[in-house]
Design a protein around this motif. Sequence first.
Motif, PDB file in Angstrom:
ATOM      1  N   THR A   1     -16.537 -31.848  39.815  1.00  0.00           N
ATOM      2  CA  THR A   1     -17.609 -31.280  40.554  1.00  0.00           C
ATOM      3  C   THR A   1     -17.229 -29.877  41.055  1.00  0.00           C
ATOM      4  O   THR A   1     -16.055 -29.914  41.669  1.00  0.00           O
ATOM      5  CB  THR A   1     -18.055 -32.096  41.647  1.00  0.00           C
ATOM      6  OG1 THR A   1     -18.465 -33.322  40.894  1.00  0.00           O
ATOM      7  CG2 THR A   1     -19.324 -31.614  42.550  1.00  0.00           C
TER       8      THR A   1
ATOM      9  N   ASN B   1     -18.623 -26.719  43.442  1.00  0.00           N
ATOM     10  CA  ASN B   1     -19.446 -26.330  44.549  1.00  0.00           C
ATOM     11  C   ASN B   1     -20.707 -27.253  44.562  1.00  0.00           C
ATOM     12  O   ASN B   1     -21.942 -26.675  44.391  1.00  0.00           O
ATOM     13  CB  ASN B   1     -19.928 -25.108  44.472  1.00  0.00           C
ATOM     14  CG  ASN B   1     -18.742 -24.007  44.569  1.00  0.00           C
ATOM     15  OD1 ASN B   1     -18.034 -24.431  45.593  1.00  0.00           O
ATOM     16  ND2 ASN B   1     -18.611 -22.957  43.753  1.00  0.00           N
ATOM     17  N   GLY B   2     -20.546 -28.565  44.211  1.00  0.00           N
ATOM     18  CA  GLY B   2     -21.735 -29.532  44.230  1.00  0.00           C
ATOM     19  C   GLY B   2     -22.254 -29.590  42.683  1.00  0.00           C
ATOM     20  O   GLY B   2     -23.167 -30.293  42.777  1.00  0.00           O
ATOM     21  N   GLN B   3     -21.879 -28.884  41.800  1.00  0.00           N
ATOM     22  CA  GLN B   3     -22.396 -28.683  40.566  1.00  0.00           C
ATOM     23  C   GLN B   3     -21.496 -29.741  39.613  1.00  0.00           C
ATOM     24  O   GLN B   3     -20.493 -29.409  39.593  1.00  0.00           O
ATOM     25  CB  GLN B   3     -22.738 -27.258  40.032  1.00  0.00           C
ATOM     26  CG  GLN B   3     -23.463 -27.466  38.830  1.00  0.00           C
ATOM     27  CD  GLN B   3     -23.638 -25.820  38.404  1.00  0.00           C
ATOM     28  OE1 GLN B   3     -23.394 -24.966  38.998  1.00  0.00           O
ATOM     29  NE2 GLN B   3     -24.379 -25.572  37.224  1.00  0.00           N
ATOM     30  N   GLN B   4     -22.215 -30.409  38.657  1.00  0.00           N
ATOM     31  CA  GLN B   4     -21.353 -31.199  37.664  1.00  0.00           C
ATOM     32  C   GLN B   4     -20.973 -30.218  36.751  1.00  0.00           C
ATOM     33  O   GLN B   4     -21.439 -29.116  36.255  1.00  0.00           O
ATOM     34  CB  GLN B   4     -22.514 -31.859  36.822  1.00  0.00           C
ATOM     35  CG  GLN B   4     -21.659 -33.235  36.390  1.00  0.00           C
ATOM     36  CD  GLN B   4     -22.775 -34.138  35.654  1.00  0.00           C
ATOM     37  OE1 GLN B   4     -24.001 -33.841  35.606  1.00  0.00           O
ATOM     38  NE2 GLN B   4     -22.087 -35.294  35.235  1.00  0.00           N
TER      39      GLN B   4
END
Length: 131
Positions: free
Chosen positions: A91, A93-96
């Motif tokens: 992950t 910055n909160g993105q997969q």
Amino acid sequence: MKKIMVNTGNYFEDLLIGEFQYKENNIELVNTLPNLTDSTITNVFKYSINGNYFMTNTSPFEDYTTETFRMNLDMGEPNGCVSNLDVREATVNGQQAIQIFKRGFLMTLEPGEPASPEPIIPAGFYFLIKE
């Protein structure tokens, strides 16, 4: 992309296959992505990235835990250089994302045999983030 029940000649196995694009300073050095839609490629081992080996040994990733699986894939560059990739989910910055550790390449030469080309893509850690 996942290929199911690939016939290796002796047995069947599932494989991950893929292609890639690599840029440095916004200049494209390699782009094998069109191979994914090339219907003339009938041997899955001809894709630039392929493999299916689950890794359980020492990891290059600092925060590796046994709950996070990782795979080892082979990566062939257009110039003939072949490297290994450790691949895992991550992950950013909160993105997969997918994190890759590209190992340096190995080569074994017979006396008088010319050296393999140097890799286009340097060894190291990379994140793949869908745009």
